[in-house]
Design a protein around this motif. Structure first.
Motif, short mmCIF file in Angstrom:
data_model
loop_
_atom_site.label_atom_id
_atom_site.label_comp_id
_atom_site.label_asym_id
_atom_site.label_seq_id
_atom_site.Cartn_x
_atom_site.Cartn_y
_atom_site.Cartn_z
N TYR A 277 0.80 -1.22 0.00
CA TYR A 277 0.00 0.00 0.00
C TYR A 277 0.84 1.27 0.00
N VAL A 278 2.15 1.15 -0.03
CA VAL A 278 3.02 2.33 -0.11
C VAL A 278 2.93 2.91 -1.52
N PRO A 279 2.67 4.21 -1.68
CA PRO A 279 2.55 4.79 -3.02
C PRO A 279 3.86 4.69 -3.80
N GLU A 280 3.75 4.68 -5.11
CA GLU A 280 4.93 4.66 -5.96
C GLU A 280 5.63 6.01 -5.89
N ARG A 281 6.95 5.99 -5.83
CA ARG A 281 7.71 7.22 -5.73
C ARG A 281 7.80 7.92 -7.09
N ASP A 282 7.49 9.20 -7.09
CA ASP A 282 7.66 10.05 -8.27
C ASP A 282 8.96 10.82 -8.08
N ARG A 283 10.00 10.41 -8.78
CA ARG A 283 11.32 10.99 -8.56
C ARG A 283 11.42 12.43 -9.08
N ALA B 19 4.61 9.91 1.92
CA ALA B 19 4.47 8.51 2.30
C ALA B 19 5.40 7.61 1.50
N ALA B 20 5.59 7.92 0.21
CA ALA B 20 6.48 7.11 -0.62
C ALA B 20 7.91 7.17 -0.11
N ARG B 21 8.35 8.35 0.37
CA ARG B 21 9.71 8.48 0.89
C ARG B 21 9.87 7.83 2.26
N LEU B 22 8.80 7.81 3.04
CA LEU B 22 8.88 7.29 4.41
C LEU B 22 8.40 5.84 4.51
N ASN B 23 8.05 5.25 3.35
CA ASN B 23 7.60 3.86 3.32
C ASN B 23 6.32 3.65 4.14
N TRP B 24 5.43 4.60 4.03
CA TRP B 24 4.21 4.60 4.85
C TRP B 24 3.02 4.15 4.00
N PRO B 25 2.26 3.15 4.44
CA PRO B 25 1.10 2.70 3.66
C PRO B 25 0.01 3.78 3.61
#
Length: 330
Positions: A39-45, A86-92
């Protein structure tokens, strides 16, 4: 299985800033969750963070406040900000697109048919976030019907929740957070957002932490576009950011019906690169300037009325003239 954290990352490393001075760096720590979740969002670099948002986000992620409310115009990036943090912090993240037809039961869950033919319980997003330790993201919260918003009053401060259908007592994980977004929460410009509901004071008082999200600066929007469309010429990216800034100001003053969103400028930048192909420098600039009108036409002008279109083209031509670019929209 719930995820836990005792790892930390520094704000400069996590969010793409130059290294902070040692004197303040220790105060820029954010909790990073251990373990992975689907459930962690995909990271947008290519996403560009703004420092002014991160201190407030830091209070929220550390748990000083469990609930955060982001308000601002459409396209300012309210939802994306929460998702990319959330993507950077690995948060669902358990996102709910709020709408006028919702029922509170959708947040809790339902009895469902299992593959073996028996029945069992399926968590809704609220219970899943409480159980796993994640973010319940209420996207456009002020579209919720009053009776559903009222049901959330308890959830926003709950440490436990009893599922009526099963009798199970679900204790909120220490990482459980609620993030909400909304347009015209303060009532300003409410007429532009059909279907929004006036939220009651009891619900809004559960949010004692918030951010008023404004449109990004021209420089930040240029950085976002060049990250998303690597072939865009810097002068063309700057032009797109400038006309977007112009359109947003015009919309706030009533000269245009709607502003331009970053989504539209990014889409325009990506399409313009097809006009220059493998060209670089001056040839690329000339090709992209020549392709500007058909690109803007296919991206958003096709759905604009004649008055908006005329006003936008007039102002966009003025921007091109000021920047010394060979662009004429007709």
């Amino acid at each position: 299985m719930a995820v836990i954290y005792k790892n930390f990352g520094y704000g400069d490393d996590l969010f793409g800033f130059a290294r902070f001075p040692d004197a303040v760096r220790e105060n820029s720590r954010f909790p990073v969750l251990e373990g992975l979740s689907e459930y962690v969002p995909e990271r947008d670099r290519a996403y560009v963070f703004r420092k002014e948002h991160l201190k407030t986000i830091q209070y929220w992620t550390h748990g000083a406040e469990k609930n955060i409310l982001l308000q601002g115009e459409t396209g300012t990036g309210k939802t994306t900000l929460i998702e990319q943090v959330a993507a950077r912090l690995n948060w669902p993240v358990f996102a709910v697109g709020c709408h006028g037809g919702m029922e509170f039961q959708e947040f809790i869950g339902r009895v469902t048919l299992l593959p073996d033919g028996s029945t069992g319980w399926a968590d809704g997003p609220l219970i899943a976030a409480m159980r796993l330790g994640g973010i319940l993201l209420l996207d456009e919260m002020n579209f919720l019907p009053p009776e559903v918003a009222g049901g959330l009053n308890t959830a926003l401060q709950a440490k436990v929740y009893t599922i009526p259908e099963t009798g199970e007592l679900v204790k909120a994980h220490q990482n459980f957070r609620i993030g909400a977004t909304g347009n015209a929460i303060d009532g300003v410009g409410k007429g532009s957002y059909k279907g929004t509901q006036k939220q009651n004071i009891a619900l809004l008082s559960r949010f004692t932490l918030g951010i008023r999200v404004k449109y990004m600066s021209v420089n930040d929007e240029v950085a976002m576009m060049t990250g998303k469309a690597p072939g865009i010429h810097p002068k063309v990216a700057n032009y797109l950011a400038e006309i977007a800034d112009m359109a947003r100001k015009a919309a706030s003053e009533g000269a245009l019906t709607s502003p331009l969103s970053p989504r539209e400028t990014i889409s325009s930048a990506q399409r313009l690169t097809s006009y220059s192909g493998n060209l670089t420098e001056e040839p690329a600039l000339q090709a992209q300037c020549k392709g500007m009108l058909p690109c803007l036409e296919m991206t958003f002008l096709f759905r604009w009325g004649p008055d908006d279109r005329t006003e936008f083209i007039r102002a966009a031509n003025s921007v091109a003239n000021r920047l010394g670019l060979p662009i004429t929209l007709e």
